[in-house]
Structures are given as structure tokens and as C-alpha cells.
Design a protein around this motif. Structure first.
Motif: not given
Length: 316
Positions: A107, A109-110
Motif C-alpha cells: 500500500r 502508493e497510499r
């Protein structure tokens, strides 16, 4: 660690295994608020939004209460019909809830690079069951391979740094030892700083091939001794994420050894959790290749020592 808010308004901290047990017992339902740095990115969410919850809840038992069929509204003069009063089907309801991977690295990218790295390493050191559950939620190989390669690069860089530093500190003594006992040392020993960097760079270059071969050998033994659930991709993902403890190579002296041992233990635990196999079978599948490599290395060492015997007059 996972925090839930019970129907009575109390908050409880659960391990992943306890969370699974509460789901199976029906004490954690679709509307139960859940808080976790891994599963919910640090915000409260209803359990129905978690892929992890839906993976363990009995089928058909996790429809949230607000989505339960409403009782029909009787028609009366001057009012709209039941069809008009019924809420229109929302587009959001028709879409599956967002799948939340429990491996922070996946995760990135978040949540950002450093938080993803820190969260994944924290799982490796503190919650192997949670990491195994996260590996089960996806079959993507590339993120895991990139993570393992990055840890291997950090380890190789640390070893190169400490190797060059040790060489500079002890080079004079090593050269003197080679001159006084030339039969014990090759002409090219000790290595130069450039050779140390080159040899550690080769480890990074060959890492993808080595980890695939290692995972293939382990998975073959898992199939011989049992029935792994997640297939080869599950074993390969577990092997790469099990590299996380080797980041301890950044610590001088015993960091590399402790990290390697911890990595082996984590591999066994991850394989058991990912494939839902006994720890004994996972341990056997990991130890057999390791023992094979150890015997081979010992044989090579003995052969090298035997070749030195004639040049030393039969004594060491």
C-alpha cells in the motif's frame, strides 16, 4: 495488533489470531468498528470494509445491518408508493468494498515509502501471524520480490561498509600474517576494498534467481510433506517478506547473524500461516535445503584444507 469497539462501547485490543476467532464466533460482525495501522491505515472502519474480515467470516453472515431488507411500507392516500419511498440502489452498494492488503509495503502508493517500509518490518518483528494473513490476501509477486531485493541490497551495503572498514583497520596485521605464513593464505588475500564491494554487488545481482530457486526447493518439499494451500506464489511471497529481519545487518558485530536466524524462524512461521500447515512440516521444508547447503559448504571447505596439507608438510 487490532483494536475493536464492542456493541457495549468498550474497546479491546486483539491479536490477528484472536480477531479471527472473534469473527468465527460472531462477536465481530459487519458493523463492528475496527482500528489498525495495517488493515485500516490508522482510522476506524466497519469490519465489512476489510477484505481480511470477509475472508474469515462465514459466507452470507456479514451483510451489514443497514443493508438488511426493510419492511414494506403500507400505501396510504396522499403518500408515495413503496417503490417511490424505497431508497434507490446506490452505485456504491453494487461495488465491492476496497480490498485492503495487510502488507503495508503493498500500500506504498497510499501511505508512502517510509511508512510502508517501517510497517512491514514491524510486522516481521512483532506480528508474524498478521504478516502471513497479509500474504494470503494477494498473489502479487513483484512487490514482494522488490521488497526482498531492497533488503538484500541494504544487507549487502552494510556488509561491504563494515568489511571495508575492518580491512582498513587491520590491513597491516593481515598482510604481515600472510607474509609470515604464506602457505595459509592466497596471494590475493586479503581482498581489496574494491573486491569487497564487487562481491557484495554480485549478491544483489543474483538475488532474484537465488530466491526463486530457494522458494522452489522449499515449495517442492511442502508438496511432498503436505498440501500447501496458496501455491508457489504464496511460498515465494513468504520467502521475500521473510527477508525483513536481515535489516539488522545495519548493526555491527552480531546484527547479521541475529537477522539471518530471525529470518529463518520467520520463514517457518509465514509458511505455516500462508499454507495453513503445521509448524513441523514448514520447519522441515526450510531446514532440509539449509542443511544441504551447509553440508556442501563443509565439503568444499574440507577439500580446500586437504589441498593445503601437502604444501604445509602435512601440518596445519
Amino acid at each position: 495488533m487490532i483494536r475493536i469497539r464492542t456493541d457495549e462501547g468498550q474497546e479491546r485490543d486483539l491479536t490477528y489470531q484472536e480477531f479471527i476467532e472473534q469473527i468465527r464466533l460472531g462477536r465481530v460482525h459487519a458493523d463492528t468498528p475496527v482500528l489498525s495501522d495495517v488493515l485500516t491505515s490508522g482510522v476506524w472502519k466497519p469490519a465489512i470494509e476489510l477484505q481480511f474480515f470477509r475472508s474469515w467470516a462465514p459466507k452470507g453472515s456479514y451483510l451489514p445491518r443497514e443493508e438488511s431488507p426493510a419492511a414494506p411500507i403500507p400505501e396510504s392516500p396522499g403518500t408515495a408508493t413503496n417503490e417511490a419511498l424505497a431508497p434507490p440502489p446506490a452505485a456504491e452498494a453494487s461495488r465491492p468494498a476496497e480490498v485492503v492488503d495487510s502488507i503495508p509495503w503493498e500500500r506504498m502508493e497510499r501511505i508512502g515509502f517510509w511508512r510502508a517500509l517501517r510497517g512491514t518490518v514491524s510486522l516481521a518483528f512483532g506480528d508474524a501471524s498478521g504478516m502471513a494473513a497479509g500474504i494470503r490476501t494477494s498473489s502479487a509477486v513483484m512487490p514482494a520480490l522488490v521488497f526482498g531485493l531492497m533488503i538484500a541490497a541494504i544487507t549487502a551495503a552494510a556488509e561491504a561498509f563494515y568489511g571495508v572498514a575492518l580491512l582498513r583497520l587491520m590491513k597491516g596485521a593481515l598482510i604481515e600474517a600472510r607474509q609470515s605464513m604464506p602457505e595459509m593464505f592466497e596471494e590475493t588475500w586479503p581482498q581489496s576494498g574494491r573486491e569487497i564491494l564487487y562481491s557484495n554487488g554480485l549478491l544483489i545481482f543474483f538475488y532474484p534467481g537465488m530466491i526463486v530457486l530457494w522458494s522452489a526447493a522449499v515449495h517442492l518439499l511442502l508438496r511432498v510433506f503436505g498440501k500447501p494451500e496458496r501455491g508457489f506464489t504464496g511460498t515465494l511471497r513468504a520467502a521475500n517478506y521473510a527477508m525483513a529481519p536481515q535489516i539488522l545487518a545495519l548493526l555491527p558485530f552480531c546484527g547479521r547473524i541475529v537477522g539471518a536466524i530471525w529470518s529463518i524462524v520467520l520463514t517457518v512461521r509465514l509458511l505455516g500461516g500462508v499454507h495453513r500447515m503445521s509448524g513441523g512440516i514448514a520447519l522441515l521444508a526450510v531446514l532440509v535445503p539449509l542443511l544441504g547447503i551447509g553440508f556442501w559448504a563443509g565439503f568444499v571447505y574440507v577439500q580446500a584444507m586437504m589441498q593445503l596439507l601437502p604444501s604445509t608438510g602435512g601440518t596445519m
